[in-house]
Design a protein around this motif. Structure first.
Motif, PDB file in Angstrom:
ATOM      1  N   TRP A 122      12.739   4.839  11.868  1.00  0.00           N
ATOM      2  CA  TRP A 122      13.025   3.864  10.826  1.00  0.00           C
ATOM      3  C   TRP A 122      12.249   2.557  10.996  1.00  0.00           C
ATOM      4  CZ3 TRP A 122      15.237   6.192   6.970  1.00  0.00           C
ATOM      5  CH2 TRP A 122      16.071   7.284   7.224  1.00  0.00           C
ATOM      6  N   PRO A 123      10.928   2.613  10.992  1.00  0.00           N
ATOM      7  CA  PRO A 123      10.168   1.366  11.012  1.00  0.00           C
ATOM      8  C   PRO A 123      10.339   0.640   9.677  1.00  0.00           C
ATOM      9  CG  PRO A 123       8.720   3.214  10.588  1.00  0.00           C
ATOM     10  CD  PRO A 123      10.067   3.790  10.852  1.00  0.00           C
ATOM     11  N   PRO A 124      10.210  -0.703   9.679  1.00  0.00           N
ATOM     12  CA  PRO A 124      10.317  -1.430   8.409  1.00  0.00           C
ATOM     13  C   PRO A 124       9.199  -1.027   7.446  1.00  0.00           C
ATOM     14  CG  PRO A 124       9.681  -2.893  10.203  1.00  0.00           C
ATOM     15  CD  PRO A 124      10.010  -1.581  10.812  1.00  0.00           C
ATOM     16  N   ILE A 125       9.506  -1.039   6.180  1.00  0.00           N
ATOM     17  CA  ILE A 125       8.525  -0.678   5.151  1.00  0.00           C
ATOM     18  C   ILE A 125       8.257  -1.900   4.289  1.00  0.00           C
ATOM     19  CG2 ILE A 125       8.130   0.688   3.061  1.00  0.00           C
ATOM     20  CD1 ILE A 125       9.782   2.884   4.215  1.00  0.00           C
ATOM     21  N   ASN A 126       7.001  -2.102   3.919  1.00  0.00           N
ATOM     22  CA  ASN A 126       6.660  -3.185   3.001  1.00  0.00           C
ATOM     23  C   ASN A 126       6.647  -2.661   1.582  1.00  0.00           C
ATOM     24  OD1 ASN A 126       6.084  -6.008   3.337  1.00  0.00           O
ATOM     25  ND2 ASN A 126       4.866  -5.342   5.114  1.00  0.00           N
ATOM     26  N   LEU A 127       7.510  -3.255   0.756  1.00  0.00           N
ATOM     27  CA  LEU A 127       7.560  -2.808  -0.628  1.00  0.00           C
ATOM     28  C   LEU A 127       7.368  -4.030  -1.521  1.00  0.00           C
ATOM     29  CD1 LEU A 127       8.145   0.130  -1.691  1.00  0.00           C
ATOM     30  CD2 LEU A 127      10.317  -0.798  -2.477  1.00  0.00           C
ATOM     31  N   LEU A 128       6.263  -4.083  -2.234  1.00  0.00           N
ATOM     32  CA  LEU A 128       5.953  -5.207  -3.113  1.00  0.00           C
ATOM     33  C   LEU A 128       6.088  -6.541  -2.377  1.00  0.00           C
ATOM     34  CD1 LEU A 128       8.067  -3.936  -6.135  1.00  0.00           C
ATOM     35  CD2 LEU A 128       5.587  -3.756  -5.918  1.00  0.00           C
ATOM     36  N   GLY A 129       5.576  -6.554  -1.144  1.00  0.00           N
ATOM     37  CA  GLY A 129       5.585  -7.801  -0.394  1.00  0.00           C
ATOM     38  C   GLY A 129       6.895  -8.120   0.307  1.00  0.00           C
ATOM     39  N   VAL A 130       7.910  -7.267   0.103  1.00  0.00           N
ATOM     40  CA  VAL A 130       9.173  -7.488   0.781  1.00  0.00           C
ATOM     41  C   VAL A 130       9.295  -6.471   1.908  1.00  0.00           C
ATOM     42  CG1 VAL A 130      11.670  -7.695   0.506  1.00  0.00           C
ATOM     43  CG2 VAL A 130      10.145  -8.156  -1.434  1.00  0.00           C
ATOM     44  N   SER A 131       9.632  -6.971   3.107  1.00  0.00           N
ATOM     45  CA  SER A 131       9.788  -6.052   4.225  1.00  0.00           C
ATOM     46  C   SER A 131      11.231  -5.531   4.248  1.00  0.00           C
ATOM     47  CB  SER A 131       9.469  -6.769   5.535  1.00  0.00           C
ATOM     48  OG  SER A 131       9.773  -5.909   6.605  1.00  0.00           O
ATOM     49  N   ILE A 132      11.357  -4.223   4.175  1.00  0.00           N
ATOM     50  CA  ILE A 132      12.699  -3.632   4.182  1.00  0.00           C
ATOM     51  C   ILE A 132      12.976  -3.065   5.555  1.00  0.00           C
ATOM     52  CG2 ILE A 132      14.178  -1.888   3.137  1.00  0.00           C
ATOM     53  CD1 ILE A 132      12.340  -2.143   0.651  1.00  0.00           C
ATOM     54  N   PRO A 133      13.966  -3.656   6.264  1.00  0.00           N
ATOM     55  CA  PRO A 133      14.246  -3.182   7.618  1.00  0.00           C
ATOM     56  C   PRO A 133      14.740  -1.744   7.643  1.00  0.00           C
ATOM     57  CG  PRO A 133      15.760  -4.950   6.967  1.00  0.00           C
ATOM     58  CD  PRO A 133      14.801  -4.777   5.858  1.00  0.00           C
ATOM     59  N   GLY A 134      14.540  -1.103   8.788  1.00  0.00           N
ATOM     60  CA  GLY A 134      14.901   0.301   8.926  1.00  0.00           C
ATOM     61  C   GLY A 134      16.369   0.570   8.689  1.00  0.00           C
ATOM     62  N   SER A 135      17.239  -0.381   9.090  1.00  0.00           N
ATOM     63  CA  SER A 135      18.670  -0.136   8.937  1.00  0.00           C
ATOM     64  C   SER A 135      19.041   0.008   7.459  1.00  0.00           C
ATOM     65  CB  SER A 135      19.470  -1.271   9.574  1.00  0.00           C
ATOM     66  OG  SER A 135      19.150  -2.491   8.942  1.00  0.00           O
ATOM     67  N   ILE A 136      18.401  -0.794   6.628  1.00  0.00           N
ATOM     68  CA  ILE A 136      18.697  -0.697   5.189  1.00  0.00           C
ATOM     69  C   ILE A 136      18.184   0.626   4.638  1.00  0.00           C
ATOM     70  CG2 ILE A 136      18.168  -1.688   2.925  1.00  0.00           C
ATOM     71  CD1 ILE A 136      18.248  -4.414   4.156  1.00  0.00           C
ATOM     72  N   GLN A 137      16.984   1.015   5.057  1.00  0.00           N
ATOM     73  CA  GLN A 137      16.458   2.321   4.619  1.00  0.00           C
ATOM     74  C   GLN A 137      17.392   3.454   5.024  1.00  0.00           C
ATOM     75  OE1 GLN A 137      12.461   2.973   6.096  1.00  0.00           O
ATOM     76  NE2 GLN A 137      12.190   0.772   6.222  1.00  0.00           N
ATOM     77  N   ALA A 138      17.803   3.418   6.291  1.00  0.00           N
ATOM     78  CA  ALA A 138      18.678   4.481   6.781  1.00  0.00           C
ATOM     79  C   ALA A 138      20.005   4.475   6.032  1.00  0.00           C
ATOM     80  CB  ALA A 138      18.918   4.322   8.278  1.00  0.00           C
ATOM     81  N   GLY A 139      20.511   3.257   5.757  1.00  0.00           N
ATOM     82  CA  GLY A 139      21.774   3.143   5.027  1.00  0.00           C
ATOM     83  C   GLY A 139      21.663   3.753   3.639  1.00  0.00           C
ATOM     84  N   ILE A 140      20.578   3.401   2.929  1.00  0.00           N
ATOM     85  CA  ILE A 140      20.370   3.942   1.582  1.00  0.00           C
ATOM     86  C   ILE A 140      20.220   5.460   1.642  1.00  0.00           C
ATOM     87  CG2 ILE A 140      18.678   4.071  -0.281  1.00  0.00           C
ATOM     88  CD1 ILE A 140      18.220   1.059   0.086  1.00  0.00           C
ATOM     89  N   PHE A 141      19.480   5.910   2.649  1.00  0.00           N
ATOM     90  CA  PHE A 141      19.250   7.351   2.805  1.00  0.00           C
ATOM     91  C   PHE A 141      20.580   8.082   2.998  1.00  0.00           C
ATOM     92  CE2 PHE A 141      17.789  11.018   5.423  1.00  0.00           C
ATOM     93  CZ  PHE A 141      16.859  11.534   4.533  1.00  0.00           C
ATOM     94  N   ALA A 142      21.408   7.541   3.902  1.00  0.00           N
ATOM     95  CA  ALA A 142      22.698   8.193   4.190  1.00  0.00           C
ATOM     96  C   ALA A 142      23.618   8.146   2.972  1.00  0.00           C
ATOM     97  CB  ALA A 142      23.358   7.517   5.385  1.00  0.00           C
ATOM     98  N   LEU A 143      23.728   6.970   2.358  1.00  0.00           N
ATOM     99  CA  LEU A 143      24.613   6.845   1.192  1.00  0.00           C
ATOM    100  C   LEU A 143      24.137   7.750   0.055  1.00  0.00           C
ATOM    101  CD1 LEU A 143      25.180   2.977   1.116  1.00  0.00           C
ATOM    102  CD2 LEU A 143      26.939   4.706   1.513  1.00  0.00           C
ATOM    103  N   GLY A 144      22.810   7.800  -0.150  1.00  0.00           N
ATOM    104  CA  GLY A 144      22.261   8.627  -1.220  1.00  0.00           C
ATOM    105  C   GLY A 144      22.512  10.104  -0.995  1.00  0.00           C
ATOM    106  N   LEU A 145      22.282  10.549   0.229  1.00  0.00           N
ATOM    107  CA  LEU A 145      22.510  11.967   0.548  1.00  0.00           C
ATOM    108  C   LEU A 145      23.977  12.329   0.383  1.00  0.00           C
ATOM    109  CD1 LEU A 145      20.335  12.662   3.717  1.00  0.00           C
ATOM    110  CD2 LEU A 145      20.223  13.871   1.539  1.00  0.00           C
TER     111      LEU A 145
END
Lengths: 300, 288
Positions: A122-145
């Motif tokens: 879960w490295p941070p991802i840059n999306l349109l200039g905003v850095s999205i931390p891994g925890s948020i990505q993982a959270g969205i991934f888990a909630l979405g699944l």
């Protein structure tokens, strides 16, 4: 929340809330706790940047996760009804797993479990200039699944509620199964899916608070941190009451939007628009459904 | 399901006078071009629903421009049979050809293998079907119901499809209801929209599955008028119906089915004046 109010149905919701609160307070013995109502008022009326960003994060995580859930739900439902056995198996295992295990376990497994084993860190991802931390990505991934598994069942029920004659009519006009689904079945199923989908999103707004376990600074974590340190340290009564107010604001706004969507989707159903749809009052505080309100498949 | 809910727009209680244009097929550019003198060739069709043997070797040939009316008691297999003709039902044995093409199957080494879905869909374009319960798309207006398949399946431009749809709706007497949703239409109007919807695909063959049996009696006439006009203009039709007046007037041939078999076949005169089979006589005496 003390639900000691006797016939609460008679009382209007607002006075019921106030009455319940009064009872709770009156029932308490002497305590050294110093109420600081300014904390509650400030948090609600003059929310600081921390609170606002918490609200924003809760809202955006909820929306993105719900969208992922809907997409997965459509595929899950179609997969479960597929003629091809392996696709059915995959869909069934997916739904079985994510409905059969606690979301909290899924969140921690996906973030910590995949992280420490270096399966995915879960490295941070840059999306349109905003850095999205891994925890948020993982959270969205888990909630979405997780949401996708529940949405699969909801979408499937919606599809099954449509008269099989609709698919036959579409097929006999030369449509393939996919085109018939997209153009004829799913738009009609949407009407059946939207009310439970609304409940799902309402739940989602609140369930995001479970992301506390991977320290995503959403609404609940914001107040929890305010309670742990800083000028408002150890004022859980006012702080978490304020958190509750903010969750109520979010779910209430969603209730209004949902009522509007349901009314829009009711076209082509008997008894609409004059008597169809759900009034705002009914949506927010419950109430009797319009008598004889037709539900389910169209075509009379 | 039966009555329209209160407060809904309904056609006047009395029978609606419907003017059917005498150039119904002109709306779709005339009679679809002939590709084969024999439109339907069904040969030894067997169909099982689990253990139930629904069709026991049905063979029927329908020539171009012919109108065949299928009668028979319920459960005799007549609906199942026409549903096999556009492959809404699979068959276990036999062959069905429409316009000379095998329907629903490919012949591989003398054995039948179910065709790919895409090919089946292609074949169904040429076969219009009208259902007992109309099966209009409730989320689309009358006009959208008619234009949906031409746009989505044939890829016709939207404005062209609209012009085509309005032309057909006008001829079945429903131009003024083009923007109504199915729930706002009477049963007779819905069925006429359903016929228009099938016609918009310019089919070489039209199948009617008891098109009037879900209708209130006063609405049967308006639907039959449209069907008669289609028959007069030369549309090839297989009609499952017990409307004997209709059969007498427009059928070229009648077919009596019983217990999954074709029991008797002949002209309407044959059926009404001199039916051979006892079972046919008994059946006709009940419904006439």
């Amino acid at each position: 929340m003390g639900r000691a109010v006797p016939s609460s149905r008679v009382l209007r919701p607002a006075s019921a809330l106030a009455g319940g609160l009064a009872l709770v307070l009156a029932g308490c013995g002497p305590s050294s706790y110093q109420y600081n109502w300014n904390i509650l008022l400030d948090s609600v009326i003059r929310p600081d940047g921390q609170i606002l960003s918490g609200i924003w994060l809760t809202l955006s995580i909820s929306i993105v996760s719900q969208i992922i859930g809907i997409v997965l739900g459509v595929f899950g439902a179609l997969g479960k009804m597929s003629r091809i056995a392996p696709i059915r198996w995959i869909a069934n295992v997916y739904i079985w797993f994510f409905r059969g295990t606690p979301l909290l376990v899924q969140i921690t497994f996906i973030f910590f479990g995949l992280g420490v084993t270096r399966i995915y860190q879960w490295p941070p991802i840059n999306l349109l200039g905003v850095s999205i931390p891994g925890s948020i990505q993982a959270g969205i991934f888990a909630l979405g699944l997780n949401e996708g598994a529940y949405m699969s069942e909801i979408v499937r029920a919606g599809i099954l509620s449509i008269d099989p004659g609709q698919l036959e009519a579409a097929k006999s006009l030369g449509m393939t199964y996919g085109k018939a689904m997209r153009r004829i079945i799913l738009p009609q199923a949407a009407r059946v899916i939207v009310p439970p989908l609304g409940n799902e999103f309402n739940n989602m707004l609140k369930t995001t608070s479970l992301l506390v376990i991977i320290s995503v600074p959403e609404l609940y974590v914001t107040f929890s941190r305010k309670n742990a340190s800083g000028p408002t340290v150890f004022h859980p009564f006012e702080l978490f009451l304020a958190a509750a107010v903010w969750y109520l604001v979010l779910t209430t706004i969603w209730g209004v939007i949902q009522a509007y969507i349901e009314r829009r989707l009711a076209k082509g159903v008997a008894g609409t628009p004059a008597t169809g749809g759900v009034s705002l009052r009914e949506r927010l505080f419950g109430g009797r459904r319009p008598e004889g309100a037709p539900q389910g498949s169209g075509g009379r | 399901m039966a009555g329209a809910p209160k407060g809904l727009h309904r056609a006047a209680g009395v029978a609606e006078m419907v003017k059917v244009g005498d150039d119904l097929l002109a709306a779709i550019g005339g009679l679809p071009a002939a590709t084969s003198p024999l439109v339907v060739e069904a040969e030894g069709i067997h169909k099982w629903f689990g253990r139930q043997h629904a069709l026991k070797g049905v063979s029927l040939t329908v020539r171009r421009q012919e109108v065949v009316v299928v009668i028979g008691p319920s459960g005799s297999g007549k609906t199942t049979f026409i549903r096999c003709v556009n492959h809404l039902e699979k068959i276990e044995e036999g062959r069905i050809k429409v316009n000379g093409h095998l329907i629903g199957y490919q012949e591989v080494d003398g054995r039948l293998k179910e065709d790919r879905e895409k090919n089946i869909a292609l074949q169904r374009r040429e076969i219009g079907m009208v259902f007992q319960r109309f099966n209009l798309f409730p989320h689309k207006t009358a006009l959208e119901n008619v234009t949906e398949a031409p746009i989505q399946v044939r890829g016709i431009r939207e404005d062209e499809a609209k012009a085509l749809g309005m032309a057909i709706l006008a001829r079945v007497g429903l131009a003024h209801r083009a923007d109504a949703y199915p729930v706002q239409l009477s049963g007779g109007q819905q069925q006429r929209v359903a016929i228009a919807r099938a016609l918009a695909m310019k089919p070489a063959l039209m199948l009617f599955d008891e098109p009037t049996s879900a209708l209130d009696p006063e609405m049967i006439g308006e639907v039959l008028e449209v069907m008669k006009e289609l028959a007069r203009e030369g549309m090839t039709m297989i009609v499952v119906s017990h409307e004997m007046g209709f059969a007498r007037e427009v059928a070229d041939r009648m077919v009596m089915m019983d217990d999954g078999r074709i029991l008797e076949e002949g002209t309407p005169e044959h059926f009404f004046e001199n039916p051979q089979q006892e079972r046919t006589q008994a059946f006709l005496s009940k419904i006439l």
